[in-house]
Design an enzyme around this catalytic site. Sequence first.
Site, mmCIF file in Angstrom:
data_model
loop_
_atom_site.group_PDB
_atom_site.id
_atom_site.type_symbol
_atom_site.label_atom_id
_atom_site.label_comp_id
_atom_site.label_asym_id
_atom_site.label_seq_id
_atom_site.Cartn_x
_atom_site.Cartn_y
_atom_site.Cartn_z
ATOM 1 N N CYS A 63 0.177 3.877 2.668
ATOM 2 C CA CYS A 63 0.639 3.415 3.993
ATOM 3 C C CYS A 63 2.104 3.784 4.203
ATOM 4 O O CYS A 63 2.491 4.285 5.263
ATOM 5 C CB CYS A 63 0.465 1.905 4.136
ATOM 6 S SG CYS A 63 -1.246 1.353 4.017
ATOM 7 N N CYS A 78 0.834 -1.210 0.000
ATOM 8 C CA CYS A 78 0.000 0.000 0.000
ATOM 9 C C CYS A 78 0.865 1.254 0.000
ATOM 10 O O CYS A 78 1.540 1.555 0.993
ATOM 11 C CB CYS A 78 -0.910 -0.068 1.235
ATOM 12 S SG CYS A 78 -1.593 1.496 1.780
#
Length: 146
Positions: free
Chosen positions: A72, A69
């Site tokens: 993230c 991600c």
Amino acid sequence: MSEPVLVTCPACASINRIPKAKLGAGPKCGRCKAPLFQGQPVEVDETAFNRHVSRDSLPVVADFWANWCGPCHAMAPAFKSAAAELEPHVRLLKVDTEAEPRLAGRFAIRSIPTLIAFRNGNEIARVAGAMDRTRLLEWVRRVLAD
Ligand code: ZN
């Protein structure tokens, strides 16, 4: 007067009782001697997560993330810096949703990163999407002030 505060050790996950007045004085784990606050989020598996969330007197903020991600990773430095700022009053955790799919399922994580704030074992707030350090600190302080 000074109520003891329960703090889970980030290294060995044993529960420590710390006088509230000593929280900011670099307390160490009574069992493994590791510093209880290390200026960074604690990476937890399901067992350590449960212990922090259900036993710690401190409010807990968990970052549900995954290695694939991008947002993230973009938020990770801000989250780490927030840990240094918020300790020893808030415990910040990182939950790798790929390594801990049962935790992701239990909290019905649909998009990442998702931050969830807990107090006394109960979810009190959550927010999805990456934030910069300023917004992250503002969010944590606002939800914990309620
Ligand atoms: Zn320890």
